[in-house]
Write an enzyme that holds these catalytic residues in place. Sequence first.
Site, PDB file in Angstrom:
ATOM      1  CG  HIS A 101      -0.265  -0.199   2.526  1.00 40.67           C
ATOM      2  ND1 HIS A 101      -0.475  -1.283   3.348  1.00 40.67           N
ATOM      3  CD2 HIS A 101       0.655   0.561   3.161  1.00 40.67           C
ATOM      4  CE1 HIS A 101       0.279  -1.181   4.416  1.00 40.67           C
ATOM      5  NE2 HIS A 101       0.970  -0.064   4.331  1.00 40.67           N
TER       6      HIS A 101
HETATM    7  C1  T46 Z   1       4.002  -0.766   6.796  1.00 40.47           C
HETATM    8  C2  T46 Z   1       4.306  -2.160   7.193  1.00 40.47           C
HETATM    9  C3  T46 Z   1       5.743  -2.419   7.433  1.00 40.47           C
HETATM   10  C4  T46 Z   1      -2.946  -0.519  13.890  1.00 40.47           C
HETATM   11  O1  T46 Z   1      -3.954  -0.650  14.601  1.00 40.47           O
HETATM   12  N1  T46 Z   1      -2.040   0.474  14.127  1.00 40.47           N
HETATM   13  C5  T46 Z   1      -0.922   0.625  13.377  1.00 40.47           C
HETATM   14  O2  T46 Z   1      -0.139   1.545  13.651  1.00 40.47           O
HETATM   15  C6  T46 Z   1      -0.690  -0.276  12.287  1.00 40.47           C
HETATM   16  C7  T46 Z   1       0.530  -0.119  11.414  1.00 40.47           C
HETATM   17  C8  T46 Z   1      -1.606  -1.261  12.056  1.00 40.47           C
HETATM   18  N2  T46 Z   1      -2.712  -1.403  12.858  1.00 40.47           N
HETATM   19  C9  T46 Z   1      -3.638  -2.498  12.615  1.00 40.47           C
HETATM   20  C10 T46 Z   1      -4.408  -2.405  11.305  1.00 40.47           C
HETATM   21  C11 T46 Z   1      -4.621  -3.870  10.933  1.00 40.47           C
HETATM   22  O3  T46 Z   1      -5.768  -4.341  11.557  1.00 40.47           O
HETATM   23  O4  T46 Z   1      -2.875  -3.716  12.528  1.00 40.47           O
HETATM   24  C12 T46 Z   1      -3.415  -4.591  11.544  1.00 40.47           C
HETATM   25  C13 T46 Z   1      -2.344  -4.952  10.507  1.00 40.47           C
HETATM   26  O5  T46 Z   1      -1.975  -3.751   9.783  1.00 40.47           O
HETATM   27  P1  T46 Z   1      -1.532  -3.789   8.250  1.00 40.47           P
HETATM   28  O6  T46 Z   1      -2.390  -4.725   7.497  1.00 40.47           O
HETATM   29  O7  T46 Z   1      -1.453  -2.376   7.758  1.00 40.47           O
HETATM   30  O8  T46 Z   1      -0.071  -4.433   8.393  1.00 40.47           O
HETATM   31  P2  T46 Z   1       1.105  -4.539   7.333  1.00 40.47           P
HETATM   32  O9  T46 Z   1       2.165  -5.332   7.989  1.00 40.47           O
HETATM   33  O10 T46 Z   1       0.634  -4.999   6.000  1.00 40.47           O
HETATM   34  O11 T46 Z   1       1.625  -3.033   7.142  1.00 40.47           O
HETATM   35  C14 T46 Z   1       2.158  -2.349   8.249  1.00 40.47           C
HETATM   36  C15 T46 Z   1       1.891  -0.847   8.102  1.00 40.47           C
HETATM   37  O12 T46 Z   1       0.493  -0.647   7.926  1.00 40.47           O
HETATM   38  C16 T46 Z   1       2.618  -0.299   6.905  1.00 40.47           C
HETATM   39  O13 T46 Z   1       2.516   1.113   6.920  1.00 40.47           O
HETATM   40  O14 T46 Z   1       4.849  -0.090   6.222  1.00 40.47           O
HETATM   41  O15 T46 Z   1       3.566  -2.582   8.341  1.00 40.47           O
END
Ligand code: T46
Length: 131
Positions: A49
């Site tokens: 993303h």
């Molecule tokens: C990135 C990579 C390295 C939160 O509640 N707070 C937060 O600060 C973050 C980052 C996520 N969340 C929740 C939202 C989702 O329910 O944690 C869950 C997993 O998040 P996400 O699907 O965005 O995870 P990744 O690993 O695909 O991405 C994250 C960051 O979103 C992104 O900015 O660079 O880690």
Amino acid sequence: MNSQLIDFTIMGDERGSLIALEEHHNVPFDIKRVFYIYGTQEGVPRGQHAHYKTKQLLVAISGSCKVTLDDGKTAITHILNKPNIGLFQDALIWGKMHDFSQDCVLLVFADTYYDDSDYIRDYDKFLEVIK
Ligand code: T46
């Protein structure tokens, strides 16, 4: 592309190493949020993303992973495998984190509080936004 690798000064002594990260010194923004991802399964990518506003700094403090940053024209893959190297990811840069080692802990600093509406999760939409 506005992303860059940042080499942190390693301090410490005979007891081991220490790295200090400070906003506007070696972290190029206000730090509003810190999170880390670990235990990522082999072959499972993360990220995929872009953010409208959020800037990030990514550091593999343990193990290794690859981070592909894409500005819509060029994609560059960086290998993060040293705790003294950080990768700056600007806003409006598509990021994919992949090829995690089992022991990888990816520490991420961000300049915003978490806000799901800041995410662009569809690549075609990303290309439209950056036009
Ligand atoms: C990135 C990579 C390295 C939160 O509640 N707070 C937060 O600060 C973050 C980052 C996520 N969340 C929740 C939202 C989702 O329910 O944690 C869950 C997993 O998040 P996400 O699907 O965005 O995870 P990744 O690993 O695909 O991405 C994250 C960051 O979103 C992104 O900015 O660079 O880690």
